[in-house]
Design a protein around this motif. Structure first.
Motif, PDB file in Angstrom:
ATOM      1  N   CYS A   1       0.753  -1.043   0.107  1.00  0.00           N
ATOM      2  CA  CYS A   1       0.024   0.106  -0.113  1.00  0.00           C
ATOM      3  C   CYS A   1       0.922   1.239   0.035  1.00  0.00           C
ATOM      4  O   CYS A   1       0.601   2.257  -0.825  1.00  0.00           O
ATOM      5  CB  CYS A   1      -0.961   0.103   1.096  1.00  0.00           C
ATOM      6  SG  CYS A   1      -2.303  -1.260   1.125  1.00  0.00           S
ATOM      7  N   ILE A   2       2.044   1.348   0.714  1.00  0.00           N
ATOM      8  CA  ILE A   2       2.747   2.205   0.763  1.00  0.00           C
ATOM      9  C   ILE A   2       3.539   2.485  -0.631  1.00  0.00           C
ATOM     10  O   ILE A   2       3.686   3.714  -0.846  1.00  0.00           O
ATOM     11  CB  ILE A   2       3.798   2.093   2.088  1.00  0.00           C
ATOM     12  CG1 ILE A   2       2.965   2.375   3.381  1.00  0.00           C
ATOM     13  CG2 ILE A   2       5.034   3.462   1.965  1.00  0.00           C
ATOM     14  CD1 ILE A   2       2.540   3.615   3.735  1.00  0.00           C
TER      15      ILE A   2
ATOM     16  N   GLN B   1      -6.321   3.994  -9.398  1.00  0.00           N
ATOM     17  CA  GLN B   1      -6.014   3.357 -10.530  1.00  0.00           C
ATOM     18  C   GLN B   1      -4.606   2.610 -10.531  1.00  0.00           C
ATOM     19  O   GLN B   1      -4.430   1.260 -10.892  1.00  0.00           O
ATOM     20  CB  GLN B   1      -6.032   4.321 -11.998  1.00  0.00           C
ATOM     21  CG  GLN B   1      -7.302   4.785 -12.306  1.00  0.00           C
ATOM     22  CD  GLN B   1      -8.052   3.843 -13.280  1.00  0.00           C
ATOM     23  OE1 GLN B   1      -8.017   2.391 -12.957  1.00  0.00           O
ATOM     24  NE2 GLN B   1      -8.866   4.253 -14.272  1.00  0.00           N
ATOM     25  N   MET B   2      -3.696   3.226  -9.884  1.00  0.00           N
ATOM     26  CA  MET B   2      -2.314   2.636  -9.752  1.00  0.00           C
ATOM     27  C   MET B   2      -2.372   1.594  -8.684  1.00  0.00           C
ATOM     28  O   MET B   2      -1.539   0.589  -8.737  1.00  0.00           O
ATOM     29  CB  MET B   2      -1.396   3.717  -9.491  1.00  0.00           C
ATOM     30  CG  MET B   2      -1.162   4.835 -10.364  1.00  0.00           C
ATOM     31  SD  MET B   2      -0.727   4.413 -12.016  1.00  0.00           S
ATOM     32  CE  MET B   2       0.865   3.998 -12.156  1.00  0.00           C
ATOM     33  N   ALA B   3      -3.110   1.639  -7.772  1.00  0.00           N
ATOM     34  CA  ALA B   3      -3.323   0.677  -6.826  1.00  0.00           C
ATOM     35  C   ALA B   3      -4.284  -0.644  -7.651  1.00  0.00           C
ATOM     36  O   ALA B   3      -3.701  -1.737  -7.133  1.00  0.00           O
ATOM     37  CB  ALA B   3      -4.064   1.067  -5.556  1.00  0.00           C
ATOM     38  N   GLN B   4      -5.060  -0.336  -8.422  1.00  0.00           N
ATOM     39  CA  GLN B   4      -5.526  -1.450  -9.063  1.00  0.00           C
ATOM     40  C   GLN B   4      -4.451  -2.171  -9.945  1.00  0.00           C
ATOM     41  O   GLN B   4      -4.597  -3.376 -10.159  1.00  0.00           O
ATOM     42  CB  GLN B   4      -6.739  -0.939  -9.985  1.00  0.00           C
ATOM     43  CG  GLN B   4      -7.887  -0.709  -9.414  1.00  0.00           C
ATOM     44  CD  GLN B   4      -8.759  -1.647  -8.710  1.00  0.00           C
ATOM     45  OE1 GLN B   4      -8.241  -2.977  -8.991  1.00  0.00           O
ATOM     46  NE2 GLN B   4      -9.782  -1.525  -8.170  1.00  0.00           N
ATOM     47  N   VAL B   5      -3.684  -1.426 -10.757  1.00  0.00           N
ATOM     48  CA  VAL B   5      -2.385  -2.099 -11.288  1.00  0.00           C
ATOM     49  C   VAL B   5      -1.568  -2.748 -10.517  1.00  0.00           C
ATOM     50  O   VAL B   5      -1.129  -3.648 -10.957  1.00  0.00           O
ATOM     51  CB  VAL B   5      -1.521  -0.774 -12.132  1.00  0.00           C
ATOM     52  CG1 VAL B   5      -0.339  -1.384 -12.609  1.00  0.00           C
ATOM     53  CG2 VAL B   5      -2.547  -0.047 -13.232  1.00  0.00           C
ATOM     54  N   HIS B   6      -1.181  -2.105  -9.426  1.00  0.00           N
ATOM     55  CA  HIS B   6      -0.253  -2.878  -8.584  1.00  0.00           C
ATOM     56  C   HIS B   6      -0.723  -4.139  -7.865  1.00  0.00           C
ATOM     57  O   HIS B   6      -0.137  -5.203  -8.127  1.00  0.00           O
ATOM     58  CB  HIS B   6       0.098  -1.854  -7.590  1.00  0.00           C
ATOM     59  CG  HIS B   6       1.082  -2.573  -6.476  1.00  0.00           C
ATOM     60  ND1 HIS B   6       2.421  -2.383  -6.556  1.00  0.00           N
ATOM     61  CD2 HIS B   6       1.095  -3.198  -5.122  1.00  0.00           C
ATOM     62  CE1 HIS B   6       3.008  -3.116  -5.582  1.00  0.00           C
ATOM     63  NE2 HIS B   6       2.296  -3.666  -4.655  1.00  0.00           N
ATOM     64  N   PHE B   7      -2.016  -4.231  -7.394  1.00  0.00           N
ATOM     65  CA  PHE B   7      -2.374  -5.250  -6.799  1.00  0.00           C
ATOM     66  C   PHE B   7      -2.993  -6.131  -7.612  1.00  0.00           C
ATOM     67  O   PHE B   7      -3.074  -7.419  -7.542  1.00  0.00           O
ATOM     68  CB  PHE B   7      -3.632  -5.000  -5.592  1.00  0.00           C
ATOM     69  CG  PHE B   7      -2.948  -4.474  -4.390  1.00  0.00           C
ATOM     70  CD1 PHE B   7      -2.451  -4.880  -3.694  1.00  0.00           C
ATOM     71  CD2 PHE B   7      -3.052  -3.022  -4.095  1.00  0.00           C
ATOM     72  CE1 PHE B   7      -1.810  -4.752  -2.401  1.00  0.00           C
ATOM     73  CE2 PHE B   7      -2.458  -2.657  -2.884  1.00  0.00           C
ATOM     74  CZ  PHE B   7      -1.683  -3.179  -1.905  1.00  0.00           C
ATOM     75  N   GLY B   8      -3.407  -5.757  -8.959  1.00  0.00           N
ATOM     76  CA  GLY B   8      -4.044  -6.620 -10.089  1.00  0.00           C
ATOM     77  C   GLY B   8      -2.771  -7.417 -10.482  1.00  0.00           C
ATOM     78  O   GLY B   8      -3.167  -8.515 -10.735  1.00  0.00           O
ATOM     79  N   LEU B   9      -1.596  -6.860 -10.600  1.00  0.00           N
ATOM     80  CA  LEU B   9      -0.621  -7.558 -10.751  1.00  0.00           C
ATOM     81  C   LEU B   9      -0.149  -8.674  -9.826  1.00  0.00           C
ATOM     82  O   LEU B   9       0.330  -9.886 -10.297  1.00  0.00           O
ATOM     83  CB  LEU B   9       0.661  -6.595 -11.227  1.00  0.00           C
ATOM     84  CG  LEU B   9       0.827  -5.989 -12.795  1.00  0.00           C
ATOM     85  CD1 LEU B   9       2.006  -5.077 -12.795  1.00  0.00           C
ATOM     86  CD2 LEU B   9       0.938  -7.172 -13.705  1.00  0.00           C
ATOM     87  N   ARG B  10      -0.159  -8.394  -8.798  1.00  0.00           N
ATOM     88  CA  ARG B  10       0.102  -9.154  -7.699  1.00  0.00           C
ATOM     89  C   ARG B  10      -0.596 -10.407  -7.610  1.00  0.00           C
ATOM     90  O   ARG B  10      -0.313 -11.603  -7.450  1.00  0.00           O
ATOM     91  CB  ARG B  10       0.067  -8.549  -6.282  1.00  0.00           C
ATOM     92  CG  ARG B  10       1.301  -7.841  -5.778  1.00  0.00           C
ATOM     93  CD  ARG B  10       1.482  -7.706  -4.359  1.00  0.00           C
ATOM     94  NE  ARG B  10       1.570  -8.955  -3.614  1.00  0.00           N
ATOM     95  CZ  ARG B  10       1.306  -9.077  -2.441  1.00  0.00           C
ATOM     96  NH1 ARG B  10       1.501  -7.956  -1.821  1.00  0.00           N
ATOM     97  NH2 ARG B  10       1.597 -10.361  -1.799  1.00  0.00           N
ATOM     98  N   ARG B  11      -1.798 -10.265  -7.847  1.00  0.00           N
ATOM     99  CA  ARG B  11      -2.797 -11.195  -7.948  1.00  0.00           C
ATOM    100  C   ARG B  11      -2.851 -12.137  -9.178  1.00  0.00           C
ATOM    101  O   ARG B  11      -3.091 -13.215  -9.126  1.00  0.00           O
ATOM    102  CB  ARG B  11      -4.363 -10.417  -7.925  1.00  0.00           C
ATOM    103  CG  ARG B  11      -5.474 -11.565  -7.552  1.00  0.00           C
ATOM    104  CD  ARG B  11      -5.379 -12.142  -6.265  1.00  0.00           C
ATOM    105  NE  ARG B  11      -6.189 -13.585  -6.335  1.00  0.00           N
ATOM    106  CZ  ARG B  11      -7.121 -14.016  -5.221  1.00  0.00           C
ATOM    107  NH1 ARG B  11      -7.219 -13.079  -4.415  1.00  0.00           N
ATOM    108  NH2 ARG B  11      -7.674 -15.056  -5.534  1.00  0.00           N
ATOM    109  N   LEU B  12      -2.636 -11.361 -10.399  1.00  0.00           N
ATOM    110  CA  LEU B  12      -2.515 -12.038 -11.484  1.00  0.00           C
ATOM    111  C   LEU B  12      -1.182 -12.918 -11.284  1.00  0.00           C
ATOM    112  O   LEU B  12      -1.203 -14.269 -12.025  1.00  0.00           O
ATOM    113  CB  LEU B  12      -2.107 -11.133 -12.667  1.00  0.00           C
ATOM    114  CG  LEU B  12      -2.106 -11.710 -14.113  1.00  0.00           C
ATOM    115  CD1 LEU B  12      -3.280 -12.528 -14.092  1.00  0.00           C
ATOM    116  CD2 LEU B  12      -1.935 -10.823 -14.957  1.00  0.00           C
ATOM    117  N   ALA B  13      -0.176 -12.753 -10.947  1.00  0.00           N
ATOM    118  CA  ALA B  13       0.954 -13.586 -10.573  1.00  0.00           C
ATOM    119  C   ALA B  13       0.563 -14.861  -9.734  1.00  0.00           C
ATOM    120  O   ALA B  13       0.992 -15.748 -10.088  1.00  0.00           O
ATOM    121  CB  ALA B  13       2.137 -13.009  -9.542  1.00  0.00           C
TER     122      ALA B  13
END
Length: 258
Positions: free
Chosen positions: A144-145, A221-233
């Protein structure tokens, strides 16, 4: 993994590519939301900081670092009392906070800075939960940070600056404070642009509301990119770094071809 709250999926390569395409579009949308704000204040992002008084510019780093530290506790406490809201509601609430701060010009914006930082962090935590992560897990707190290390809505970023996605710091003693200290200077520049935009003469509350509306949308939006990538991995069983590279390729097709 204790940080995962929702069941994992099993994605095909085609589904993984589709998810990456969607995340690339989110990134492009996030990078474009600052145009309306720059048009309103009639300037360029690089000139906004020059409009701030020297004492304010000199203290941006320390003020932002302190705001981040305060935000950590405030955001977690608020999540235990008030449920996460939809993105549109978050942006409206953020705009209301900016309007209140903008009425009093720069002094009001400075007072509002910690509250806005806490609110933005709270919305980032909400995105983490939406993607199936526990916002109170230590790894997720770090992530988050990290989102605050993104370039900012007023940056001209074509996808080259994806460093916030791969920023790493070991979970050793005092690691969170080290991460905050590492993120604060970059966030300080971004928040300095926000303060300068809110201090535009005459516009006052309108500038404050618009500024916060833009910033809230950007970090969601940037949080969606960050956590979306983490979840996708996790769901696609693909290394996170490989997904970051694939995302960067989508954002810079001319580079990948060259």
């Amino acid at each position: 993994m204790t940080e995962i709250l929702s069941p994992t999926r099993v994605l095909t390569p085609q589904e993984t590519d589709a998810e990456l395409d969607a995340l690339a579009e989110r990134y492009r949308n996030a990078a474009g939301v600052g145009v309306q704000l720059l048009n309103m204040v009639g300037g360029k992002a690089e000139n906004l900081l020059d409009q701030l008084p020297e004492p304010v510019k000199a203290g941006l780093g320390s003020a932002t670092e302190q705001a981040l530290k305060l935000a950590m506790g405030a955001a977690v406490r608020s999540r235990r009392v008030v449920p996460d809201q939809k993105p549109g509601v978050n942006r409206a609430m953020s705009a209301a906070m900016g309007a209140a701060g903008g009425v009093a010009g720069l002094p009001g914006a400075l007072v509002e800075l910690p509250a806005t930082t806490a609110f933005l962090l709270r919305t980032i935590q909400g995105v983490a939960a939406e993607n199936g992560f526990d916002p109170e897990a230590e790894n997720v707190t770090f992530d988050c940070i990290r989102v605050f290390a993104a370039a900012g809505p007023l940056a001209h970023d074509d996808g080259a600056d994806l460093g916030f996605l791969t920023l790493r710091l070991s979970l050793s003693g005092g690691a969170l404070q080290k991460l905050i200290a590492q993120v604060a200077p970059k966030l300080g520049v971004v928040m300095g642009q926000k303060l300068a935009a809110q201090a535009v003469p005459v516009l006052g509350a309108v500038a404050g509301a618009t500024t916060n509306y833009v910033f809230s949308g950007y970090y969601q939006q940037m949080a969606q990119v960050h956590f979306g990538l983490r979840r996708l991995a996790i769901d696609a069983d693909v290394a996170h770094d490989d997904l970051v590279h694939a995302l960067q390729t989508r954002l810079q097709p001319e580079v990948s071809k060259g």
